[in-house]
Design an enzyme around this catalytic site. Structure first.
Site, mmCIF file in Angstrom:
data_model
loop_
_atom_site.group_PDB
_atom_site.id
_atom_site.type_symbol
_atom_site.label_atom_id
_atom_site.label_comp_id
_atom_site.label_asym_id
_atom_site.label_seq_id
_atom_site.Cartn_x
_atom_site.Cartn_y
_atom_site.Cartn_z
ATOM 1 N N ARG A 6 31.453 -98.206 -52.263
ATOM 2 C CA ARG A 6 30.666 -97.347 -53.151
ATOM 3 C C ARG A 6 29.530 -96.709 -52.395
ATOM 4 O O ARG A 6 28.985 -97.280 -51.467
ATOM 5 C CB ARG A 6 30.056 -98.180 -54.295
ATOM 6 C CG ARG A 6 31.009 -98.684 -55.331
ATOM 7 C CD ARG A 6 31.403 -97.626 -56.350
ATOM 8 N NE ARG A 6 30.343 -96.733 -56.751
ATOM 9 C CZ ARG A 6 29.568 -96.890 -57.821
ATOM 10 N NH1 ARG A 6 29.708 -97.919 -58.610
ATOM 11 N NH2 ARG A 6 28.645 -95.988 -58.113
ATOM 12 N N ARG A 62 35.240 -82.311 -45.287
ATOM 13 C CA ARG A 62 35.944 -81.434 -44.343
ATOM 14 C C ARG A 62 35.081 -81.102 -43.123
ATOM 15 O O ARG A 62 35.584 -80.571 -42.138
ATOM 16 C CB ARG A 62 36.394 -80.151 -45.043
ATOM 17 C CG ARG A 62 37.326 -80.408 -46.203
ATOM 18 C CD ARG A 62 38.580 -81.161 -45.786
ATOM 19 N NE ARG A 62 39.363 -81.575 -46.946
ATOM 20 C CZ ARG A 62 39.890 -82.768 -47.089
ATOM 21 N NH1 ARG A 62 39.727 -83.685 -46.156
ATOM 22 N NH2 ARG A 62 40.594 -83.068 -48.155
ATOM 23 N N CYS A 74 37.031 -84.202 -56.497
ATOM 24 C CA CYS A 74 35.744 -84.157 -57.187
ATOM 25 C C CYS A 74 35.965 -84.247 -58.696
ATOM 26 O O CYS A 74 36.999 -83.816 -59.206
ATOM 27 C CB CYS A 74 35.026 -82.837 -56.908
ATOM 28 S SG CYS A 74 34.224 -82.757 -55.327
ATOM 29 N N GLU A 77 30.636 -86.538 -63.467
ATOM 30 C CA GLU A 77 30.156 -87.832 -63.984
ATOM 31 C C GLU A 77 29.923 -87.681 -65.488
ATOM 32 O O GLU A 77 29.528 -86.606 -65.946
ATOM 33 C CB GLU A 77 28.850 -88.193 -63.264
ATOM 34 C CG GLU A 77 28.364 -89.594 -63.489
ATOM 35 C CD GLU A 77 29.212 -90.634 -62.794
ATOM 36 O OE1 GLU A 77 29.313 -91.746 -63.342
ATOM 37 O OE2 GLU A 77 29.776 -90.361 -61.727
ATOM 38 N N ARG A 89 28.082 -89.435 -56.549
ATOM 39 C CA ARG A 89 28.611 -90.779 -56.319
ATOM 40 C C ARG A 89 29.940 -90.688 -55.585
ATOM 41 O O ARG A 89 30.723 -89.772 -55.818
ATOM 42 C CB ARG A 89 28.797 -91.507 -57.652
ATOM 43 C CG ARG A 89 27.507 -91.835 -58.370
ATOM 44 C CD ARG A 89 27.812 -92.422 -59.759
ATOM 45 N NE ARG A 89 26.633 -92.903 -60.430
ATOM 46 C CZ ARG A 89 25.829 -92.152 -61.193
ATOM 47 N NH1 ARG A 89 26.075 -90.869 -61.354
ATOM 48 N NH2 ARG A 89 24.775 -92.680 -61.786
ATOM 49 N N TYR A 107 23.536 -96.616 -50.728
ATOM 50 C CA TYR A 107 22.787 -95.874 -51.742
ATOM 51 C C TYR A 107 21.586 -95.234 -51.054
ATOM 52 O O TYR A 107 20.792 -95.939 -50.434
ATOM 53 C CB TYR A 107 22.341 -96.801 -52.876
ATOM 54 C CG TYR A 107 23.528 -97.325 -53.648
ATOM 55 C CD1 TYR A 107 23.967 -96.674 -54.785
ATOM 56 C CD2 TYR A 107 24.216 -98.454 -53.224
ATOM 57 C CE1 TYR A 107 25.068 -97.128 -55.485
ATOM 58 C CE2 TYR A 107 25.322 -98.918 -53.917
ATOM 59 C CZ TYR A 107 25.744 -98.249 -55.044
ATOM 60 O OH TYR A 107 26.836 -98.692 -55.735
ATOM 61 N N ARG A 115 21.835 -99.459 -57.800
ATOM 62 C CA ARG A 115 22.280 -100.806 -57.451
ATOM 63 C C ARG A 115 21.413 -101.384 -56.340
ATOM 64 O O ARG A 115 21.864 -101.569 -55.218
ATOM 65 C CB ARG A 115 23.750 -100.789 -57.004
ATOM 66 C CG ARG A 115 24.784 -100.561 -58.068
ATOM 67 C CD ARG A 115 24.826 -101.600 -59.170
ATOM 68 N NE ARG A 115 25.019 -102.957 -58.711
ATOM 69 C CZ ARG A 115 26.198 -103.593 -58.697
ATOM 70 N NH1 ARG A 115 27.276 -102.986 -59.106
ATOM 71 N NH2 ARG A 115 26.271 -104.831 -58.280
#
Length: 126
Positions: A6, A62, A74, A77, A89, A107, A115
């Protein structure tokens, strides 16, 4: 074994160059911290909050040498009230020998608050 890595970051503006630059930095940090090779990647999913629509963040992948054939997608969210704005994300699914505990999730910027328990990046450097 297949594992997911993640990652998340934020941008200040809905600007194509900024979105691509910040996404590229996030992807490179995920790759570096987890020693990922393009050939070991199953796919990369990238989501963006609805306030980011200047470009597809996946374009950033790319820009990374050797990653031309990695499948990337893509998506938007979901719009949750009071969620972190201008957030990108990433979910990178890879073949690895690392245990779940050893996977390093990344993150950056304001996304660290998503998180903090998993944020293993050197916060002072980001």
């Amino acid at each position: 074994m297949i594992r997911a890595i993640r990652g998340a970051t934020t941008v200040e503006n809905n600007d194509e160059q900024e979105i691509i630059a910040e996404t590229e930095q996030l992807l490179k940090e995920m790759i570096r911290q987890n020693d990922v090779q393009a050939e070991d990647v199953v796919s990369v999913l990238i989501s963006a909050t609805e306030d980011l629509n200047a470009t597809f963040p996946a374009k950033a992948l790319r820009n990374i040498a050797g990653w031309t054939y990695v499948p990337v997608m893509c998506m938007r969210e979901i719009n949750v009230p009071n969620s972190l704005p201008k957030c990108i994300r990433v979910m990178m699914t890879v073949h690895t020998e690392a245990s779940q505990r050893d996977v390093r999730h990344v993150y950056l910027r304001k996304a660290i608050q998503l998180r903090p328990d998993l944020s293993l990046t050197e916060k002072s450097e980001m």
